[in-house]
Design a protein around this motif. Structure first.
Motif, PDB file in Angstrom:
ATOM      1  N   ARG A  37       0.823  -1.202   0.000  1.00  0.00           N
ATOM      2  CA  ARG A  37       0.000   0.000   0.000  1.00  0.00           C
ATOM      3  C   ARG A  37       0.862   1.258   0.000  1.00  0.00           C
ATOM      4  N   SER A  38       1.982   1.200   0.686  1.00  0.00           N
ATOM      5  CA  SER A  38       2.830   2.393   0.783  1.00  0.00           C
ATOM      6  C   SER A  38       3.496   2.752  -0.533  1.00  0.00           C
ATOM      7  N   VAL A  39       3.660   1.761  -1.424  1.00  0.00           N
ATOM      8  CA  VAL A  39       4.321   2.035  -2.713  1.00  0.00           C
ATOM      9  C   VAL A  39       3.343   1.983  -3.883  1.00  0.00           C
ATOM     10  N   GLY A  40       2.042   1.894  -3.570  1.00  0.00           N
ATOM     11  CA  GLY A  40       1.031   1.951  -4.619  1.00  0.00           C
ATOM     12  C   GLY A  40       0.783   0.666  -5.367  1.00  0.00           C
ATOM     13  N   LEU A  41       1.197  -0.473  -4.790  1.00  0.00           N
ATOM     14  CA  LEU A  41       0.928  -1.760  -5.418  1.00  0.00           C
ATOM     15  C   LEU A  41      -0.378  -2.342  -4.891  1.00  0.00           C
ATOM     16  N   TYR A  42      -0.953  -3.254  -5.655  1.00  0.00           N
ATOM     17  CA  TYR A  42      -2.182  -3.894  -5.203  1.00  0.00           C
ATOM     18  C   TYR A  42      -1.882  -4.710  -3.943  1.00  0.00           C
ATOM     19  N   PRO A  43      -2.613  -4.479  -2.859  1.00  0.00           N
ATOM     20  CA  PRO A  43      -2.273  -5.100  -1.567  1.00  0.00           C
ATOM     21  C   PRO A  43      -2.814  -6.514  -1.407  1.00  0.00           C
ATOM     22  N   ASP A  44      -2.192  -7.480  -2.093  1.00  0.00           N
ATOM     23  CA  ASP A  44      -2.658  -8.859  -2.003  1.00  0.00           C
ATOM     24  C   ASP A  44      -1.856  -9.688  -1.003  1.00  0.00           C
ATOM     25  N   GLY A  45      -0.795  -9.093  -0.447  1.00  0.00           N
ATOM     26  CA  GLY A  45       0.005  -9.816   0.545  1.00  0.00           C
ATOM     27  C   GLY A  45       0.938 -10.848  -0.043  1.00  0.00           C
ATOM     28  N   ILE A  46       1.047 -10.884  -1.366  1.00  0.00           N
ATOM     29  CA  ILE A  46       1.887 -11.865  -2.052  1.00  0.00           C
ATOM     30  C   ILE A  46       3.138 -11.164  -2.589  1.00  0.00           C
ATOM     31  N   ALA A  47       4.292 -11.699  -2.271  1.00  0.00           N
ATOM     32  CA  ALA A  47       5.551 -11.085  -2.721  1.00  0.00           C
ATOM     33  C   ALA A  47       5.900 -11.546  -4.131  1.00  0.00           C
ATOM     34  N   GLY A  48       5.097 -11.074  -5.083  1.00  0.00           N
ATOM     35  CA  GLY A  48       5.344 -11.402  -6.474  1.00  0.00           C
ATOM     36  C   GLY A  48       6.440 -10.538  -7.065  1.00  0.00           C
ATOM     37  N   PRO A  49       6.669 -10.630  -8.377  1.00  0.00           N
ATOM     38  CA  PRO A  49       7.770  -9.896  -9.010  1.00  0.00           C
ATOM     39  C   PRO A  49       7.746  -8.386  -8.773  1.00  0.00           C
ATOM     40  N   LYS A  50       6.561  -7.749  -8.861  1.00  0.00           N
ATOM     41  CA  LYS A  50       6.483  -6.306  -8.670  1.00  0.00           C
ATOM     42  C   LYS A  50       6.817  -5.932  -7.223  1.00  0.00           C
ATOM     43  N   THR A  51       6.317  -6.719  -6.293  1.00  0.00           N
ATOM     44  CA  THR A  51       6.599  -6.443  -4.887  1.00  0.00           C
ATOM     45  C   THR A  51       8.071  -6.661  -4.588  1.00  0.00           C
ATOM     46  N   GLN A  52       8.665  -7.728  -5.141  1.00  0.00           N
ATOM     47  CA  GLN A  52      10.087  -7.984  -4.925  1.00  0.00           C
ATOM     48  C   GLN A  52      10.939  -6.844  -5.477  1.00  0.00           C
ATOM     49  N   ALA A  53      10.565  -6.350  -6.658  1.00  0.00           N
ATOM     50  CA  ALA A  53      11.318  -5.247  -7.253  1.00  0.00           C
ATOM     51  C   ALA A  53      11.196  -3.987  -6.410  1.00  0.00           C
ATOM     52  N   ALA A  54       9.994  -3.744  -5.883  1.00  0.00           N
ATOM     53  CA  ALA A  54       9.776  -2.562  -5.055  1.00  0.00           C
ATOM     54  C   ALA A  54      10.548  -2.668  -3.743  1.00  0.00           C
ATOM     55  N   LEU A  55      10.599  -3.868  -3.160  1.00  0.00           N
ATOM     56  CA  LEU A  55      11.375  -4.083  -1.936  1.00  0.00           C
ATOM     57  C   LEU A  55      12.857  -3.803  -2.178  1.00  0.00           C
ATOM     58  N   LYS A  56      13.371  -4.343  -3.281  1.00  0.00           N
ATOM     59  CA  LYS A  56      14.786  -4.144  -3.611  1.00  0.00           C
ATOM     60  C   LYS A  56      15.091  -2.664  -3.800  1.00  0.00           C
ATOM     61  N   ALA A  57      14.222  -1.965  -4.522  1.00  0.00           N
ATOM     62  CA  ALA A  57      14.440  -0.546  -4.783  1.00  0.00           C
ATOM     63  C   ALA A  57      14.387   0.260  -3.489  1.00  0.00           C
ATOM     64  N   ALA A  58      13.441  -0.082  -2.616  1.00  0.00           N
ATOM     65  CA  ALA A  58      13.296   0.647  -1.353  1.00  0.00           C
ATOM     66  C   ALA A  58      14.515   0.445  -0.459  1.00  0.00           C
ATOM     67  N   ILE A  59      15.021  -0.781  -0.422  1.00  0.00           N
ATOM     68  CA  ILE A  59      16.191  -1.079   0.406  1.00  0.00           C
ATOM     69  C   ILE A  59      17.435  -0.384  -0.151  1.00  0.00           C
ATOM     70  N   GLU A  60      17.592  -0.420  -1.466  1.00  0.00           N
ATOM     71  CA  GLU A  60      18.744   0.250  -2.084  1.00  0.00           C
ATOM     72  C   GLU A  60      18.691   1.753  -1.860  1.00  0.00           C
ATOM     73  N   ALA A  61      17.492   2.326  -1.976  1.00  0.00           N
ATOM     74  CA  ALA A  61      17.347   3.764  -1.774  1.00  0.00           C
ATOM     75  C   ALA A  61      17.660   4.140  -0.330  1.00  0.00           C
ATOM     76  N   ARG A  62      17.228   3.323   0.594  1.00  0.00           N
ATOM     77  CA  ARG A  62      17.479   3.609   2.003  1.00  0.00           C
ATOM     78  C   ARG A  62      18.962   3.483   2.329  1.00  0.00           C
ATOM     79  N   ALA A  63      19.620   2.498   1.733  1.00  0.00           N
ATOM     80  CA  ALA A  63      21.029   2.261   2.033  1.00  0.00           C
ATOM     81  C   ALA A  63      21.901   3.439   1.616  1.00  0.00           C
TER      82      ALA A  63
END
Length: 236
Positions: A37-63
């Motif tokens: 929800r915080s990154v504008g993805l459909y909130p299905d609770g499943i870590a699919g490809p879009k969610t995985q990519a968003a997680l990676k981007a968020a972690i890289e940006a934070r680092a």
């Protein structure tokens, strides 16, 4: 995605997926939904490809800014979301609310952004859920910004529900916000929530929200409206 890695990444970003044990349960799913929800993805609770990519981007940006883990970011619980959706209902054809404002989906108005509701507009149930998932983030943000003390889930949920109704502009200056930050009693805070009682059609909803604020979920699930025969139900 490996469950342990998912839990690790969510923890780094300040979400609370529970213990990092590789056994995802409701906490991990809820944390995944909150991130989506915080990154504008459909909130299905499943870590699919879009969610995985968003997680990676968020972690890289934070680092690149601050490598330390973020503090927990409070979001609405599954119970709170179910209560709010029940209060707003899910309507797939645009209509005028009690104030004459064009509304569609789960209480979506032009004040929350696109799409702009108008006479004759229709959407699907999936579109309504996606719009709500995007909309709710700004109201959660408003509550986090205005409240300076820790909140239990039932309190945060109730306040976000109120904010969703009265708007992010009115929320920070509300008397109940001032009383919460001043550490006043639950009874005084509840009374201040009930000051927001116009139009008269909103009173049963506001009473439900006020009761939700003062009642832990361990004691009772909330009612969407005080006039409802029973509390809301939450899917297992």
């Amino acid at each position: 995605m490996d469950p342990r890695e998912l839990q690790t990444q969510l923890t780094k970003l300040g979400y609370a997926p529970g213990p990092i044990d590789g056994r995802p349960g409701k906490l991990t799913t809820a944390a995944t939904v909150a991130f989506q929800r915080s990154v504008g993805l459909y909130p299905d609770g499943i870590a699919g490809p879009k969610t995985q990519a968003a997680l990676k981007a968020a972690i890289e940006a934070r680092a690149t800014v601050d490598p330390t883990p973020a503090p927990p970011r409070q979001s609405m619980s599954a119970i709170g979301l179910a209560a709010l959706i029940s209060r707003e209902a899910r309507k797939l054809t645009a209509y005028r609310d009690t104030k004459g404002i064009w509304t569609i989906g789960i209480g979506h108005t032009a004040a929350a952004g696109a799409p702009i509701p108008y006479a004759g507009l229709t959407i699907t149930a999936a579109e309504a859920d996606a719009i709500f998932a995007r909309d709710i983030v700004q109201y959660e943000d408003a509550v986090r910004a205005a409240i300076k003390v820790s909140l239990a889930d039932h309190q945060f949920d109730a306040l976000t529900s109120v904010c969703y109704n009265i708007g992010t502009g009115a929320f920070p200056g509300a008397t109940f916000v001032k009383r919460i930050n001043a550490g006043e009693t639950p009874a005084r805070i509840r009374a201040a929530i009930m000051m927001w009682r116009k139009p008269s059609e909103i009173i049963s909803r506001r009473t439900g929200e006020a009761d939700q604020f003062v009642t832990p979920y361990s004691a009772s699930l909330p009612k969407a409206r005080s006039t409802d025969a029973r509390p809301i139900s939450v899917a297992a």
